[in-house]
Motif scaffolding. Structure first.
Motif, mmCIF file in Angstrom:
data_model
loop_
_atom_site.group_PDB
_atom_site.id
_atom_site.type_symbol
_atom_site.label_atom_id
_atom_site.label_comp_id
_atom_site.label_asym_id
_atom_site.label_seq_id
_atom_site.Cartn_x
_atom_site.Cartn_y
_atom_site.Cartn_z
ATOM 1 N N UNK A 85 -9.443 0.146 -8.833
ATOM 2 C CA UNK A 85 -8.182 -0.559 -9.132
ATOM 3 C C UNK A 85 -7.012 0.055 -8.373
ATOM 4 N N UNK A 86 -6.946 1.379 -8.375
ATOM 5 C CA UNK A 86 -5.838 2.053 -7.682
ATOM 6 C C UNK A 86 -5.861 1.757 -6.188
ATOM 7 N N UNK A 87 -7.033 1.852 -5.575
ATOM 8 C CA UNK A 87 -7.135 1.634 -4.130
ATOM 9 C C UNK A 87 -6.907 0.169 -3.777
ATOM 10 N N UNK A 88 -7.341 -0.735 -4.641
ATOM 11 C CA UNK A 88 -7.118 -2.158 -4.410
ATOM 12 C C UNK A 88 -5.623 -2.465 -4.474
ATOM 13 N N UNK A 89 -4.958 -1.954 -5.497
ATOM 14 C CA UNK A 89 -3.527 -2.208 -5.673
ATOM 15 C C UNK A 89 -2.680 -1.554 -4.597
ATOM 16 N N UNK A 90 -3.119 -0.416 -4.082
ATOM 17 C CA UNK A 90 -2.321 0.271 -3.053
ATOM 18 C C UNK A 90 -2.569 -0.285 -1.649
ATOM 19 N N UNK A 91 -3.547 -1.163 -1.503
ATOM 20 C CA UNK A 91 -3.831 -1.752 -0.197
ATOM 21 C C UNK A 91 -4.793 -0.943 0.658
ATOM 22 N N UNK A 92 -5.293 0.181 0.145
ATOM 23 C CA UNK A 92 -6.208 1.027 0.924
ATOM 24 C C UNK A 92 -7.472 0.266 1.285
ATOM 25 N N UNK A 94 -7.966 -2.915 1.593
ATOM 26 C CA UNK A 94 -7.718 -4.006 2.545
ATOM 27 C C UNK A 94 -7.655 -3.510 3.982
ATOM 28 N N UNK A 95 -7.195 -2.288 4.180
ATOM 29 C CA UNK A 95 -7.043 -1.774 5.543
ATOM 30 C C UNK A 95 -8.174 -0.849 5.979
ATOM 31 N N UNK A 97 -11.514 -1.183 6.150
ATOM 32 C CA UNK A 97 -12.517 -1.747 7.059
ATOM 33 C C UNK A 97 -11.974 -1.845 8.481
ATOM 34 N N UNK A 98 -10.718 -2.243 8.613
ATOM 35 C CA UNK A 98 -10.120 -2.315 9.953
ATOM 36 C C UNK A 98 -9.974 -0.935 10.566
ATOM 37 N N UNK A 99 -9.655 0.052 9.729
ATOM 38 C CA UNK A 99 -9.445 1.414 10.234
ATOM 39 C C UNK A 99 -10.736 2.035 10.762
ATOM 40 N N UNK A 100 -11.870 1.677 10.168
ATOM 41 C CA UNK A 100 -13.136 2.288 10.582
ATOM 42 C C UNK A 100 -13.956 1.390 11.514
ATOM 43 N N UNK A 101 -13.439 0.204 11.807
ATOM 44 C CA UNK A 101 -14.128 -0.724 12.718
ATOM 45 C C UNK A 101 -14.371 -0.041 14.053
ATOM 46 N N UNK A 102 -15.580 -0.134 14.556
ATOM 47 C CA UNK A 102 -15.928 0.480 15.828
ATOM 48 C C UNK A 102 -16.383 1.925 15.703
ATOM 49 N N UNK A 103 -16.117 2.550 14.550
ATOM 50 C CA UNK A 103 -16.542 3.927 14.332
ATOM 51 C C UNK A 103 -17.767 4.013 13.434
ATOM 52 N N UNK A 104 -17.986 2.959 12.637
ATOM 53 C CA UNK A 104 -19.147 2.881 11.753
ATOM 54 C C UNK A 104 -19.968 1.656 12.128
ATOM 55 N N UNK A 105 -21.172 1.582 11.599
ATOM 56 C CA UNK A 105 -22.021 0.425 11.883
ATOM 57 C C UNK A 105 -21.371 -0.842 11.329
#
Length: 124
Positions: A85-92, A94-95, A97-105
């Protein structure tokens, strides 16, 4: 057994008796994946629950569709739900997957995207 039109060969006995593959596979974060994810995940959690275990619990939920109580081996269900809930509400989420795109499978990135999409249903 008779060969079906779409099959090149009939299945073997071993294939017929083998258990079906799991609907969704789940693997805990590797050390390399954790090194990529951890800078994007705030570390403040309950004193006895590691952030990595919280993420593993949430990814297991997103991957398998299991109920919250099944992740008790990774993190207490209430702690995982609260962190979600905390991470969802803070927007973490949402961002992340974009932050780790290209670094993870791609499969792992999709799990993080699914976490963000499942939001309202899980965070109740």
């Amino acid at each position: 057994p008779e060969t079906m039109a779409w099959m090149s060969e009939p299945p073997t006995v071993a294939q017929l008796l083998a258990p079906p593959p799991p609907r969704y596979a789940y693997e805990r974060l590797s050390d390399q994946e954790w090194a990529v994810v951890s800078p994007h995940w705030p570390s403040a959690t309950q004193a006895n629950t590691s952030p990595r275990n919280i993420i593993d619990a949430l990814l297991k939920l997103a991957s398998t569709g299991c109920p919250w109580n099944v992740v008790a081996d990774l993190a207490p269900p209430e702690a995982a739900r609260l962190q979600y809930r905390r991470r969802l509400n803070s927007g973490v989420l949402a961002t992340l997957a974009d932050a780790v795109q290209g670094q993870l499978s791609d499969a792992r990135v999709q799990q993080f995207r699914r976490l963000a999409q499942l939001g309202a249903r899980w965070a109740r």
